[in-house]
Design a protein around this motif. Structure first.
Motif, mmCIF file in Angstrom:
data_model
loop_
_atom_site.group_PDB
_atom_site.id
_atom_site.type_symbol
_atom_site.label_atom_id
_atom_site.label_comp_id
_atom_site.label_asym_id
_atom_site.label_seq_id
_atom_site.Cartn_x
_atom_site.Cartn_y
_atom_site.Cartn_z
ATOM 1 N N ASP A 114 0.796 -1.327 -0.098
ATOM 2 C CA ASP A 114 -0.068 0.002 -0.102
ATOM 3 C C ASP A 114 0.795 1.241 0.022
ATOM 4 O O ASP A 114 1.919 1.162 0.864
ATOM 5 C CB ASP A 114 -0.770 0.026 1.300
ATOM 6 N N PHE A 115 0.489 2.294 -0.907
ATOM 7 C CA PHE A 115 1.274 3.311 -0.871
ATOM 8 C C PHE A 115 0.512 4.449 -0.620
ATOM 9 O O PHE A 115 -0.567 4.904 -1.131
ATOM 10 C CB PHE A 115 1.793 3.608 -2.455
ATOM 11 N N ILE A 116 1.206 5.273 0.576
ATOM 12 C CA ILE A 116 0.335 6.554 0.915
ATOM 13 C C ILE A 116 1.234 7.677 0.733
ATOM 14 O O ILE A 116 2.509 7.664 1.216
ATOM 15 C CB ILE A 116 0.223 6.328 2.493
ATOM 16 N N PRO A 117 0.890 8.782 -0.348
ATOM 17 C CA PRO A 117 1.596 9.699 -0.823
ATOM 18 C C PRO A 117 2.001 10.582 0.493
ATOM 19 O O PRO A 117 1.255 10.996 1.406
ATOM 20 C CB PRO A 117 0.946 10.554 -1.879
ATOM 21 N N GLN A 118 3.287 11.313 0.410
ATOM 22 C CA GLN A 118 3.651 12.228 1.530
ATOM 23 C C GLN A 118 3.084 13.545 1.302
ATOM 24 O O GLN A 118 3.276 14.548 2.227
ATOM 25 C CB GLN A 118 5.136 12.136 1.844
ATOM 26 N N ASN A 120 0.311 16.163 -1.357
ATOM 27 C CA ASN A 120 -0.779 16.249 -2.333
ATOM 28 C C ASN A 120 -0.331 17.091 -3.642
ATOM 29 O O ASN A 120 -1.297 17.879 -4.244
ATOM 30 C CB ASN A 120 -1.964 16.730 -1.664
ATOM 31 N N GLY A 141 3.026 0.846 -6.015
ATOM 32 C CA GLY A 141 3.358 0.371 -4.910
ATOM 33 C C GLY A 141 4.791 -0.594 -4.673
ATOM 34 O O GLY A 141 4.721 -1.497 -3.811
ATOM 35 N N GLN A 190 11.471 3.840 4.615
ATOM 36 C CA GLN A 190 10.660 5.131 4.041
ATOM 37 C C GLN A 190 12.150 6.002 3.463
ATOM 38 O O GLN A 190 12.803 6.442 4.351
ATOM 39 C CB GLN A 190 9.719 5.995 4.773
ATOM 40 N N GLU A 196 7.920 14.792 7.470
ATOM 41 C CA GLU A 196 6.908 15.270 8.231
ATOM 42 C C GLU A 196 7.473 16.093 9.332
ATOM 43 O O GLU A 196 6.780 17.002 9.806
ATOM 44 C CB GLU A 196 6.295 14.102 8.896
#
Length: 436
Positions: A114-118, A120, A141, A190, A196
């Motif tokens: 699963d890929f969650i973009p850092q 937008n 992914g 990562q 973040e």
């Protein structure tokens, strides 16, 4: 007497017909396969042959690696479009892989996560790539890095099919297990692990990827390079004395233990003493064989290398006294094999050199940035006029670029042009030299 003979003959004929009927039923219940089909059926039952496609492995359900455990490999699934059938209780149906899958030995099957973009970022590479010719090759992914959760019996059996940097063949499971178990923090899985926590983060992640090509000599690109959020460098990246042309920051340094040691020997006179060392520098191993895993573990635990060619070596000599496990990363074999199969499928893949052929260390770094950042600027990479420049920007005398069978630099040159023209990277080229 005649009647008796007729009865015996009828009984015999009836028995023959019944045998033929039973045989036909048996044949109808089994699939008809030729010699090649029988080979794949047998090999697949042993878990030794991959069929074309892309695989998904659910790491949350896998057990830690244990050499004594011999559980059969379970079927894996395919990413991209996945449908669930209500009538079948949510069974996942694999779809056909996108992109090339032949010849079979290439191994175009990968772990997909699963890929969650850092961010937008609307202009980001992942949003733009679907509009280009690279859409069919790109797997959002694909894991770029390997870490503790990848150390499972299933993955060991699967990746042990592939030698060198493309898999785990030749790596004993104890060495692999002990190394990957050290890489158990979120920073290890990562690439841009500190995004973040950055106070000056923007809406898009901007990365400068700096090769060592002679085109950078007198380029005056140093300030431009350092202005990016992240700065990637590789191998004999000599900074001192060249800051005006190549910048001074290094956030990610890509290397294999072999290329690191060779760089320290070959470029010592030019001023290369080892990898850049700073608070923001991360070290990204490109594992060619077990010496990379052994050095990785030694660096993470602040202990000398335990065995092998580098036994007794002090890792702090290369990465500094303050190196921590969070600053260490290692490319996943699936990612490196995916780059070879889908972006740099050279004719060398079809020759006896296929096991040693891979993307160059610089190409691996640039394509990793393509999969991690929103915007990528590449400096010091080969351009159509490469023969006009020395091999490296720090060469005191002119040296031609060398070509070797383990890389296809001309294909890489062509790829950089294609990515540049597609708007997916910005490739630094001297003025007056147009792209192909």
């Amino acid at each position: 007497m005649v009647m008796k003979r007729k009865l015996v003959l009828l009984a015999f004929v009836f028995s023959c017909l019944m045998c033929i009927y039973v045989l036909c039923l048996n044949l109808e219940s089994r699939p008809s396969i030729g010699p090649l089909g029988r080979f794949y059926h047998f090999a697949w039952s042993l878990g030794d042959v991959e069929t074309p496609g892309v695989t998904v492995v659910n790491h949350q359900t896998e057990k830690p690696l244990n050499s004594a455990e011999q559980k059969p490999e379970e079927p894996t699934e395919t990413p991209r479009k996945v449908s669930k059938s209500r009538s079948e209780g949510g069974t996942v149906h694999p779809t056909k892989a996108r992109g090339p899958t032949e010849p079979p030995f290439v191994g175009d099957r990968y772990t997909i996560e699963d890929f969650i973009p850092q961010t937008n970022c609307p202009e980001g590479i992942r949003n733009q790539i679907e509009k280009t010719e690279f859409a069919a090759r790109f797997l959002a992914g694909i894991p770029i890095l390997q870490w503790a959760k990848h150390a499972t019996p299933e993955q060991y059996r699967r990746l042990s099919q592939y030698p060198g940097t493309h898999g785990w063949a030749g790596i004993d499971n104890t060495t692999l297990w002990e190394t990957l178990q050290v890489l158990k923090t979120s920073a290890n899985r990562q690439m841009l692990d500190d995004w973040e926590s950055r106070s000056n983060k923007s809406s898009c992640i901007r990365c400068a990827v700096v090769g060592n090509g002679g085109i950078l000599k007198d380029s005056k690109k140093g300030k431009e390079i350092d202005a990016h959020d992240y700065v990637f460098r590789t191998n004999g990246a000599i900074i001192k004395g060249f800051e005006e042309d190549v910048g001074s920051r290094t956030t990610h340094y890509t290397f294999s233990t072999n290329t690191l040691m060779n760089s320290m020997r070959s470029y010592a006179n030019a001023g290369y003493k080892g990898p850049p060392v700073s608070k923001e520098t991360r070290y990204v191993f490109l594992p060619d064989h077990d010496r990379d895993y052994l050095l990785m573990k030694a660096a993470a635990t602040h202990t000398p290398v335990q065995k092998g060619r580098d036994q007794g070596a002090n890792p702090m000599k290369y990465f500094g006294e303050d190196v921590t496990v969070e600053k260490l990363k290692m490319y996943h074999p699936d990612f490196v094999r995916y780059l070879r199969n889908r972006f740099l499928r050279s004719k060398n893949v079809y020759t006896k050199y296929r096991d040693i052929y891979r993307s160059s260390t610089g190409a691996t770094m640039l394509l990793a940035a393509l999969h991690s950042c929103d915007q990528v600027s590449a400096y010091g990479f080969m351009t159509p006029d490469f023969s006009s420049y020395s091999d490296h920007y720090y060469d005191s005398k002119f040296h031609k670029v060398g070509f070797y069978v383990n890389h296809d630099l001309r294909m890489e040159l062509s790829l950089w042009q294609q990515l540049h023209q597609a708007g997916l990277i910005h490739l630094y080229m001297r003025q007056g030299h147009a792209a192909l």
